[in-house]
Scaffold this motif. Structure first.
Motif, PDB file in Angstrom:
ATOM      1  N   MET A   5       0.850  -1.185   0.000  1.00 45.15           N
ATOM      2  CA  MET A   5       0.000   0.000   0.000  1.00 45.15           C
ATOM      3  C   MET A   5       0.888   1.239   0.000  1.00 45.15           C
ATOM      4  O   MET A   5       1.820   1.336   0.803  1.00 45.15           O
ATOM      5  N   ALA A   6       0.589   2.215  -0.859  1.00 42.33           N
ATOM      6  CA  ALA A   6       1.283   3.500  -0.869  1.00 42.33           C
ATOM      7  C   ALA A   6       0.300   4.562  -0.407  1.00 42.33           C
ATOM      8  O   ALA A   6      -0.708   4.817  -1.073  1.00 42.33           O
ATOM      9  N   SER A  34      -0.589 -10.967   3.129  1.00 41.65           N
ATOM     10  CA  SER A  34       0.617 -10.272   3.586  1.00 41.65           C
ATOM     11  C   SER A  34       0.544  -8.820   3.126  1.00 41.65           C
ATOM     12  O   SER A  34       0.308  -8.559   1.944  1.00 41.65           O
ATOM     13  N   VAL A  35       0.737  -7.864   4.055  1.00 38.62           N
ATOM     14  CA  VAL A  35       0.564  -6.452   3.719  1.00 38.62           C
ATOM     15  C   VAL A  35       1.772  -5.637   4.170  1.00 38.62           C
ATOM     16  O   VAL A  35       2.199  -5.732   5.329  1.00 38.62           O
ATOM     17  N   LYS A  36       2.299  -4.833   3.255  1.00 40.16           N
ATOM     18  CA  LYS A  36       3.321  -3.843   3.587  1.00 40.16           C
ATOM     19  C   LYS A  36       2.758  -2.469   3.253  1.00 40.16           C
ATOM     20  O   LYS A  36       2.252  -2.256   2.146  1.00 40.16           O
ATOM     21  N   ALA A  37       2.817  -1.533   4.202  1.00 45.18           N
ATOM     22  CA  ALA A  37       2.318  -0.176   3.997  1.00 45.18           C
ATOM     23  C   ALA A  37       3.489   0.784   3.863  1.00 45.18           C
ATOM     24  O   ALA A  37       4.351   0.851   4.747  1.00 45.18           O
ATOM     25  N   LEU A  38       3.529   1.528   2.767  1.00 49.37           N
ATOM     26  CA  LEU A  38       4.540   2.556   2.543  1.00 49.37           C
ATOM     27  C   LEU A  38       3.909   3.911   2.808  1.00 49.37           C
ATOM     28  O   LEU A  38       2.872   4.244   2.238  1.00 49.37           O
ATOM     29  N   ALA A  39       4.517   4.699   3.666  1.00 50.99           N
ATOM     30  CA  ALA A  39       3.935   5.979   4.048  1.00 50.99           C
ATOM     31  C   ALA A  39       5.041   7.010   4.257  1.00 50.99           C
ATOM     32  O   ALA A  39       6.238   6.704   4.174  1.00 50.99           O
TER      33      ALA A  39
END
Length: 255
Positions: A5-6, A34-39
């Motif tokens: 996620m961006a 599986s979730v990676k969040a980019l913030a």
């Protein structure tokens, strides 16, 4: 399924949109994904104020891997650019990219990363295109890319219709309204908040949310005389945490 996620911000950064994105990410984890969040590192991205130092720039939150990167700021237009989002989207092993917030860099970064790496693209628009010259240019850049998105998730039919009027709704779209758990309220003592402030039984215009300049509550206050002209006993109630704007609104209300 692997998801990246961006997003402009991610919890614990305050805001309804941030809570929504956090819940979507955590919900995907609960379903076995599986979730990676980019913030970004921002607590308030419109003011470019950073999260407190005790908030890790990389952490696991509710099963979500969260990575927060530094941004390049263009203060004149309230714009930030986070170059690492593109490279991280490209390099992260994922099946789907969620691009969040059309008015901001992460949506473009996520979209470019998805298209260059062959990943599926899902938009969470938080639709905010405006009529300013910058937004018109931004729409021209994003518009062709958005139309080719694989799917979109909207807060409401109203948001979807706004996107549709702008010509940007992907063929697959889902409406997933923000939810409120009744568990948050089950132990609260019974009380009439409106009566407490002397407006019980009167017509009330209620605003609930951050008391922040970006929410434009000044427009609500300036509209009050017009409403009172038609509904003389109307009352206006603003409830929410102060983000440095309450004093200004009080002065405006006195005027």
């Amino acid at each position: 399924m692997k998801v990246v996620m961006a997003s402009p911000k991610f919890p614990p950064a305050p805001g309804g949109a941030e809570k929504y994105i956090g819940h979507v990410a955590a919900g995907l984890v609960l379903r076995g994904h599986s979730v990676k969040a980019l913030a970004t590192e921002y607590e308030q991205h419109l003011r470019f104020t950073l999260l407190p130092d005790d908030i890790p720039r990389r952490e696991e939150r509710d099963g979500v891997i969260v990575v927060r990167d530094r941004s390049i700021i263009w203060k004149r237009y309230g714009v930030f650019i986070t170059p690492a989002m593109i490279t991280r989207t490209l390099s992260t092993s994922a099946d789907v990219v969620f691009a969040v917030g059309l008015a901001y860099w992460p949506a473009l970064a996520g979209t470019i990363g998805a298209r260059l790496s062959g990943k599926k693209l899902v938009l969470l628009p938080n639709f905010q295109f405006g009529g300013a010259p910058f937004h018109k240019a931004w729409r021209k850049i994003l518009g062709p890319l958005i139309r080719r998105a694989d799917a979109a998730v909207f807060y409401s039919e109203f948001e979807r219709d706004l996107m549709k009027s702008d010509g940007h709704v992907p063929e697959i779209s889902v409406i997933a309204p923000p939810g409120v758990s009744p568990l948050f309220f089950q132990d609260l003592p019974p009380r009439n908040v409106l009566a407490r402030y002397g407006v019980g039984g009167r017509p009330v215009v209620l605003s609930v949310g951050r008391v922040d300049e970006g929410k434009r509550l000044d427009i609500l206050i300036r509209a009050a005389p017009i409403v009172i002209g038609s509904v003389p006993d109307a009352a206006f109630v603003v409830a929410g945490p102060d983000f440095g704007h309450t004093a200004t609104l009080k002065e405006l209300a006195i005027e």
